[in-house]
Design a protein around this motif. Sequence first.
Motif, PDB file in Angstrom:
ATOM      1  N   TYR A  40     -16.685 -28.478 100.594  1.00  0.00           N
ATOM      2  CA  TYR A  40     -17.830 -28.856  99.756  1.00  0.00           C
ATOM      3  C   TYR A  40     -18.215 -30.318  99.971  1.00  0.00           C
ATOM      4  O   TYR A  40     -19.390 -30.664  99.952  1.00  0.00           O
ATOM      5  N   ALA A  41     -17.207 -31.184 100.150  1.00  0.00           N
ATOM      6  CA  ALA A  41     -17.480 -32.615 100.325  1.00  0.00           C
ATOM      7  C   ALA A  41     -18.282 -32.881 101.594  1.00  0.00           C
ATOM      8  O   ALA A  41     -19.039 -33.852 101.663  1.00  0.00           O
ATOM      9  N   THR A  42     -18.131 -32.027 102.601  1.00  0.00           N
ATOM     10  CA  THR A  42     -18.865 -32.226 103.851  1.00  0.00           C
ATOM     11  C   THR A  42     -20.198 -31.460 103.873  1.00  0.00           C
ATOM     12  O   THR A  42     -20.968 -31.616 104.812  1.00  0.00           O
ATOM     13  N   LEU A  62     -21.984 -21.748 100.185  1.00  0.00           N
ATOM     14  CA  LEU A  62     -23.199 -22.561 100.327  1.00  0.00           C
ATOM     15  C   LEU A  62     -23.280 -23.708  99.330  1.00  0.00           C
ATOM     16  O   LEU A  62     -24.197 -24.526  99.402  1.00  0.00           O
ATOM     17  N   LEU A  63     -22.353 -23.756  98.385  1.00  0.00           N
ATOM     18  CA  LEU A  63     -22.436 -24.770  97.334  1.00  0.00           C
ATOM     19  C   LEU A  63     -22.490 -26.179  97.905  1.00  0.00           C
ATOM     20  O   LEU A  63     -21.820 -26.491  98.887  1.00  0.00           O
ATOM     21  N   ALA A 132     -26.143 -25.534  93.593  1.00  0.00           N
ATOM     22  CA  ALA A 132     -25.095 -25.782  92.601  1.00  0.00           C
ATOM     23  C   ALA A 132     -24.546 -24.463  92.082  1.00  0.00           C
ATOM     24  O   ALA A 132     -25.237 -23.440  92.111  1.00  0.00           O
ATOM     25  N   PRO A 133     -23.313 -24.468  91.569  1.00  0.00           N
ATOM     26  CA  PRO A 133     -22.778 -23.240  90.975  1.00  0.00           C
ATOM     27  C   PRO A 133     -23.479 -22.918  89.663  1.00  0.00           C
ATOM     28  O   PRO A 133     -23.923 -23.809  88.942  1.00  0.00           O
ATOM     29  N   ASP A 134     -23.590 -21.630  89.369  1.00  0.00           N
ATOM     30  CA  ASP A 134     -24.152 -21.173  88.100  1.00  0.00           C
ATOM     31  C   ASP A 134     -23.343 -19.974  87.627  1.00  0.00           C
ATOM     32  O   ASP A 134     -23.124 -19.038  88.398  1.00  0.00           O
ATOM     33  N   SER A 135     -22.923 -20.001  86.382  1.00  0.00           N
ATOM     34  CA  SER A 135     -22.047 -18.942  85.868  1.00  0.00           C
ATOM     35  C   SER A 135     -22.754 -17.601  85.761  1.00  0.00           C
ATOM     36  O   SER A 135     -22.115 -16.558  85.813  1.00  0.00           O
ATOM     37  N   ARG A 136     -24.061 -17.603  85.637  1.00  0.00           N
ATOM     38  CA  ARG A 136     -24.788 -16.340  85.449  1.00  0.00           C
ATOM     39  C   ARG A 136     -25.329 -15.763  86.751  1.00  0.00           C
ATOM     40  O   ARG A 136     -25.339 -14.567  86.950  1.00  0.00           O
ATOM     41  N   THR A 157     -21.959 -32.120  92.053  1.00  0.00           N
ATOM     42  CA  THR A 157     -20.975 -32.753  92.933  1.00  0.00           C
ATOM     43  C   THR A 157     -19.685 -31.944  92.911  1.00  0.00           C
ATOM     44  O   THR A 157     -19.338 -31.375  91.872  1.00  0.00           O
ATOM     45  N   PRO A 158     -18.965 -31.897  94.036  1.00  0.00           N
ATOM     46  CA  PRO A 158     -17.693 -31.166  94.047  1.00  0.00           C
ATOM     47  C   PRO A 158     -16.685 -31.691  93.024  1.00  0.00           C
ATOM     48  O   PRO A 158     -15.782 -30.974  92.616  1.00  0.00           O
TER      49      PRO A 158
END
Length: 196
Positions: A40-42, A62-63, A132-136, A157-158
């Motif tokens: 994720y950092a890269t 893809l995050l 970004a991540p999304d819980s839904r 951000t990671p």
Amino acid sequence: MKRIPILPSIVVLVAVGIMIGLGIWQLQRAIWKEGLLARYATAKALPTMAFPSVPDSRSEELLFRRAGAFCLSVTKWNARAGENRAGEPGWRHLADCRRGGAEGPGMLVDMGWSTTADAPAWKGGQVNGVIAPDSRRRIMLVSDIAAPGLQPSAPPTPAQIPNNHRAYAWQWFLFAATALTIYAIALRRRIRQRSS
């Protein structure tokens, strides 16, 4: 030699074995999570991509990548608690966007932050930002440029993804050691009572 109770000993040893197994599993998860966070950092250095039409189980890969997509129209707004780039608490304004029949079910876009939950007047257009991540929905796109009347939301951000697997591992090992200690104390008491 005093007789050790077989059934309670087996139960305790099985429980301790399970706890140690869970601790080892958490250590393996920690190694996996560290690799994931390094990837994720890269991600921000990778080329900009098109936001996926249909988020699926591979979307996690893809995050934190840069992406772009076109929002034909906003079908619904919702506000969630969030922060702006200065770290102030308020409301993130998420747009459910229609992308067209051939492009899947649509996408969720964070179009910015404000101090109120009132929906902005933005109707759609090109959106560029970070996945970004999304819980839904698994993933969403956090726009670089806020809709009119909003400020940009805090970028994903990671560092926001917790990695406490090593702490969980030590917790399981501590539980196992505690169970063994308590059982050893109980056995010693039992032996003393029988001998007296």
